[in-house]
Design an enzyme around this catalytic site. Structure first.
Site, mmCIF file in Angstrom:
data_model
loop_
_atom_site.group_PDB
_atom_site.id
_atom_site.type_symbol
_atom_site.label_atom_id
_atom_site.label_comp_id
_atom_site.label_asym_id
_atom_site.label_seq_id
_atom_site.Cartn_x
_atom_site.Cartn_y
_atom_site.Cartn_z
ATOM 1 N N GLU A 1 0.815 -1.218 0.000
ATOM 2 C CA GLU A 1 0.000 0.000 0.000
ATOM 3 C C GLU A 1 0.849 1.269 0.000
ATOM 4 O OE1 GLU A 1 -3.497 2.111 2.738
ATOM 5 O OE2 GLU A 1 -2.653 0.180 3.316
ATOM 6 N N ASP A 2 1.925 1.281 0.782
ATOM 7 C CA ASP A 2 2.702 2.510 0.970
ATOM 8 C C ASP A 2 3.950 2.620 0.106
ATOM 9 O OD1 ASP A 2 0.838 3.223 2.810
ATOM 10 O OD2 ASP A 2 2.065 2.813 4.578
#
Length: 581
Positions: A74-75
């Site tokens: 996600e990051d």
């Protein structure tokens, strides 16, 4: 925090699995290298802290590896398929389950929250370790919440208190539940938190001295009886004290709540637990209302313990829990105890466990709910309820939420049975279907295939989400069938509902565009607007009435003419909704 902290904690795992965890750390450290937390710390501290929380619970290598990697896709944009190639399908599935919905534009923050919770819950239904990682992730976020903007702190704390702490409780993870509650409590009600914390600190010496005296007396009696036990002081949960004083309002002060003392006795066997209970009751006068036997009848999350309250020295009330070490491990770690030490158990064996029967139902709920927000509302409904234990006539125990009715009981027995629900017997007596059941009740369901259920009335009294879902489904089906029944005389012969969607009423005066209106749950059904109340297609409270020979007329729900018609011929009323375009 460095990897050395985690390395010391995972020495219960074989060396090759410790190495896999180390490899997961190296990848996460590299991918998060340029990122910082709002505290100013390197970002890797967060996933590493989540992994440490899980390692202290002695969980399996896959869960700990996934915790370290949970923010990587996600990051950092690192592809999930590559995680699968490097660490296996299980780790990738766990990481995906914890990952929020990425880059999806939704109408509101509330809808985004609902979608993310739904995704997480459904992933949990496939592999329950997802929720363990999420709880560890949330715990560390709450431990560092002071670095978040003040406006966001309240929202995060409320979500934690409303969803994650109750979820930990339902899964039997009391250790995490208490920590999440107290951290959230400090943010949401800081004044009350500081008041209770101060009074707890001030009374610490007095309570410690009193409990030391009680422990010595009890230890001596247990040793005389040849029982090998360990006695511990039960710590006070600040949020539980707050609820007792400020929410439940039992006319108690904080000092009065703190004047109730707590002990926990760990015995060797279940038989020793009952012997210990007898000795305690011989020493001090028991309080009948506080005696609970959760060994004979465990809670739905598999919690087992004997609870008793006694009036001890100086007239003080002491609440005592008695359990074995195995029961204690389950009480503290709940679901997590299933994967402690090693991942020898196949991922899906949890489905057979009573403590997770509730999660298994989630798969059915999500199929019936029309939106993520509706799913979240039903999810919360089941989170916030206390439990009662009722019995079938054959002696089978059913766990139901407090205030549940025979209707809830019927749905817990069989999903089809309630459609023929005719009545109920509670403890051998004919009772109304909206009777509020109590622990220990014996419930018998009476059925009749010719009975005509009143599901709309049932919705007012049921407490379980599963019953509510099934009833709504039944109501919608009946409405659809009633709609077809009344439309047949004014249409061409229809064999399929899909044909109805394509048909325009020849007899309807000036049919309106159909893009914003749904009739009986179906779009593309013609209608006419009533002249009496002159509704608009943008009005939010509309109702339909099937007229003879003129199709469906749409009124304002508050229209006196419609209300009069609805009273006389309730069966001709159809549900009207708005579909946004």
């Amino acid at each position: 925090m460095t990897f050395d902290t985690l390395a010391r904690l995972i020495n219960y795992l074989p060396p090759h699995k410790q190495q896999r965890i180390k490899e997961a750390f190296f990848l996460a450290e590299k991918r998060h290298a340029k990122q910082k937390r709002k505290s100013g710390q390197d970002y890797i501290v967060h996933p590493l802290s989540a992994a440490v929380i899980l390692a202290k619970m002695r969980l399996d290598a896959n869960t700990i590896s996934a915790a370290i990697l949970h923010d990587v896709p996600e990051d950092t944009g690192y592809p999930l398929p590559q995680i699968k190639d490097q660490f296996g399908e299980t780790v990738a599935r766990l990481v995906d389950g914890v990952t929020k919905l990425g880059h999806v534009r939704l109408r509101s923050e509330a809808e985004q929250q609902a979608q993310n919770i739904r995704k997480m819950v459904l992933a949990t239904a496939q592999d329950a370790r997802v929720i363990l990682i999420k709880l560890a992730d949330r715990l560390h976020n709450m431990q560092t919440i002071k670095f978040v903007e003040p406006k966001k702190q309240l929202g995060i704390a409320r979500e934690t208190l409303e969803i994650y702490a109750p979820l930990a409780h339902r899964l039997g993870i009391q250790e995490l539940k208490a920590r999440l509650e107290d951290l959230s409590f400090a943010v949401i009600h800081p004044k009350e938190f500081q008041q209770i914390k101060k009074e707890l600190a001030q009374s610490h010496k007095k309570r410690a001295h009193y409990l030391s005296k009680i422990k010595k007396i009890l230890n001596l009696e247990l040793e005389k009886s040849g029982l090998k036990t360990k006695i511990f002081v039960r710590p006070k949960n600040l949020y539980a004290i707050y609820r007792n004083v400020f929410v439940e309002k039992k006319d108690k002060t904080v000092a009065q709540v703190l004047d109730i003392y707590g002990l926990r006795v760990i015995a060797e066997t279940p038989e020793d637990c009952y012997l210990t209970l007898g000795i305690i009751h011989k020493l001090w006068a028991p309080i009948a209302s506080r005696l609970k036997d959760y060994i004979a009848v465990p809670k739905s999350n598999d919690y087992q313990s004997l609870h008793t309250g006694v009036v001890a020295q100086d007239g003080k009330i002491v609440e005592i829990q008695i359990r074995t070490s195995t029961m204690h491990e389950t009480a503290e770690f709940g679901l997590a105890s299933h994967w402690r030490y090693e991942e020898n158990t196949p991922p899906k064996t949890w489905e057979k466990e009573k403590r997770l029967a509730w999660i298994a139902e989630l798969l059915n709920w999500q199929k019936e709910t029309k939106s993520a927000k509706e799913f979240l509302e039903m999810f919360k409904l089941d989170l916030y309820t206390d439990e009662i234990f009722v019995f079938t006539p054959r002696g089978e125990v059913k766990n139901l939420p407090s205030q549940a009715t025979p209707i809830d009981f019927a749905f817990s027995v069989h999903s089809e049975l309630p459609h023929f629900l005719h009545g109920a017997k509670v403890n051998g007596q004919i009772s109304p279907l909206n009777t509020r059941l109590k622990s220990g009740d014996v419930v018998e369901i009476l059925t009749d295939k010719n009975s005509k259920p009143l599901p709309s009335d049932w919705l007012k009294s049921v407490k379980t989400a599963s019953a509510r879902t099934q009833i709504k489904k039944y109501v919608e089906k009946q409405n659809r069938e009633n709609l077809l029944q009344f439309l047949k005389p004014i249409l061409f012969p229809l064999k399929k509902l899909s044909q109805l969607k394509k048909t325009v009423f020849k007899t309807a005066a000036h049919p309106k565009p159909l893009s914003q209106i749904s009739i009986g749950g179906e779009v593309n059904v013609s209608y006419q607007l009533a002249g009496c109340c002159q509704p608009k297609t943008t009005d939010t409270r509309l109702s339909g009435f099937v007229t003879r020979g003129r199709g469906i007329t749409v009124h304002l729900s508050s229209c006196p003419v419609f209300q009069d018609l609805a009273k006389k011929e309730k069966e001709r009323v159809v549900k009207v909704g708005l579909k946004k375009i």
